[in-house]
Design a protein around this motif. Structure first.
Motif, short mmCIF file in Angstrom:
data_model
loop_
_atom_site.label_atom_id
_atom_site.label_comp_id
_atom_site.label_asym_id
_atom_site.label_seq_id
_atom_site.Cartn_x
_atom_site.Cartn_y
_atom_site.Cartn_z
N ILE A 29 0.84 -1.20 0.00
CA ILE A 29 0.00 0.00 0.00
C ILE A 29 0.88 1.25 0.00
O ILE A 29 1.85 1.34 0.76
CB ILE A 29 -0.93 0.02 1.23
N ASN B 133 -2.61 5.09 0.39
CA ASN B 133 -3.93 4.46 0.42
C ASN B 133 -4.32 3.81 -0.91
O ASN B 133 -5.49 3.72 -1.26
CB ASN B 133 -5.01 5.48 0.81
N ASP B 134 -3.32 3.37 -1.64
CA ASP B 134 -3.57 2.73 -2.94
C ASP B 134 -2.71 1.48 -3.04
O ASP B 134 -1.54 1.47 -2.63
CB ASP B 134 -3.24 3.70 -4.08
N HIS C 247 2.25 3.88 -11.47
CA HIS C 247 1.87 4.99 -10.60
C HIS C 247 0.86 5.92 -11.30
O HIS C 247 -0.13 6.33 -10.71
CB HIS C 247 3.12 5.78 -10.19
#
Length: 357
Positions: free
Chosen positions: A171, A174-175, A204
């Protein structure tokens, strides 16, 4: 060692052994009769059940036996007018109870040392025998956080130090930016080795034209350094206990992961600190005894010694359960009361009986 010390310790340890064996036989025997129908018919498993249950019971019976044996020893000394004879010869009170306190302290330290070994998991082992799970030790659906990774383990085998069905998610902001899947993992050299791992990385910056997933394969990949199988086994199991070493290790490791450690801290405080509550209690019992059998109320003294000890232990046990369940902070539920107990008892003794401890 003086002759007086040898004499008192000889009487005390004889009473201690009698009381300890009696309590062990009572608790272990009652438990065995209650669960006899559920215990497998194998003689080996029945013997293992008795051994595991005996040690688990020892964590309770040994501290209590130390106090009860002291009560019994004082009763014998007073009834035979030996205590008044010792004091008449100029023996100080400290010389009578100090050897017993030191011996009790050493035995409690030994008990705590045993709880730093795998014997600390005796309750779990005997429960597995009752539920016919002794040879099939496994845990399923474990989900843990480790730094920026979230790890899901479908099946964990703590005794075999291996796991199956590994899913790891990295993570960032929060991704999910990376996913690792593997059929198996093994714990060696204080780290987990994932076998035949499939790694999928997400770009990304996602765009319709050039964004793509990067897929790669690793034969061996190490993760979760320091996460022992037993810690993984217990960390989210509310009914599990810890050995002292595993509890300290888990605290150091999980403290960095922002994981709730109330259960671990309560278990550690209860194992290391609470057994020492008997030391002030033994002094309090001695100070409430009588030097002469003529003015000795046997029933009142015995009731105070036995039921008073059980009441104090019951309070600490209740506070431990509240802390274990996260109702009260472990420091407030266990650490603070045990410190206050060691402060308040000497104050009570000093006010009631003077400075001669």
């Amino acid at each position: 060692m003086s002759i007086l010390t040898q004499y008192i310790l000889k009487k005390y340890f004889l009473n201690f052994i009698i009381v300890l064996i009696s309590l062990e036989l009572f608790f272990v025997g009652i438990d065995f009769l209650q669960n006899f129908k559920d215990i497998p018919p194998s003689a080996n498993l029945q013997l293992l059940y008795l051994l595991y249950n005996s040690f688990f019971t020892l964590t309770l019976t040994l501290p209590l036996s130390l106090v009860f044996a002291w009560v019994l020893t004082l009763v014998i000394l007073i009834k035979n007018n030996e205590l008044v004879a010792f004091l008449s010869l100029g023996v100080k009170s400290r010389s009578i109870y100090a050897p017993v306190l030191i011996s009790s302290f050493v035995l409690v330290v030994v008990l705590i040392g045993l709880q730093a070994t795998p014997l600390a998991y005796s309750y779990e082992q005997k429960s597995k025998i009752v539920h016919n799970e002794y040879f099939t030790n496994s845990k399923t659906d474990i989900f843990v956080k480790y730094n920026e990774y979230f790890v899901y383990i479908k099946k964990l085998y703590p005794l075999e130090t291996r796991a199956e069905g590994i899913h790891i998610f990295k993570i960032q902001d929060n991704d999910i930016i990376e996913s690792i899947t593997a059929p198996k993992a093994y714990f060696q050299n204080n780290r987990w080795y994932v076998v035949n791992a499939k790694i999928v990385k997400k770009p990304h910056n996602i765009s319709w034209d050039d964004s793509k997933l990067e897929v790669s394969y690793e034969k061996f990949l190490h993760i979760l350094e320091g996460f022992k199988p037993k810690i993984l086994d217990n960390v989210y199991d509310s009914k599990s206990s810890y050995s002292i070493i595993d509890a300290i290790y888990a605290l150091l490791l999980l403290g960095e992961q922002d994981v709730n450690t109330d259960k671990i801290r309560s278990s550690l405080y209860y194992q290391v600190l609470v057994p020492f509550f008997i030391l002030p209690m033994m002094i309090l019992i001695y100070k409430n005894s009588s030097i002469s059998s003529r003015f000795f109320n046997l029933s009142k003294f015995t009731s105070f010694g036995i039921f008073g000890t059980l009441a104090v232990w019951g309070v600490f046990f209740m506070l431990h359960k509240l802390a274990h369940g996260g109702v009260i902070l472990s420091e407030l539920a266990i650490l603070l009361p045990i410190v206050l107990w060691f402060i308040i008892v000497p104050i009570i003794i000093k006010k009631s009986f003077g400075n001669n401890l």
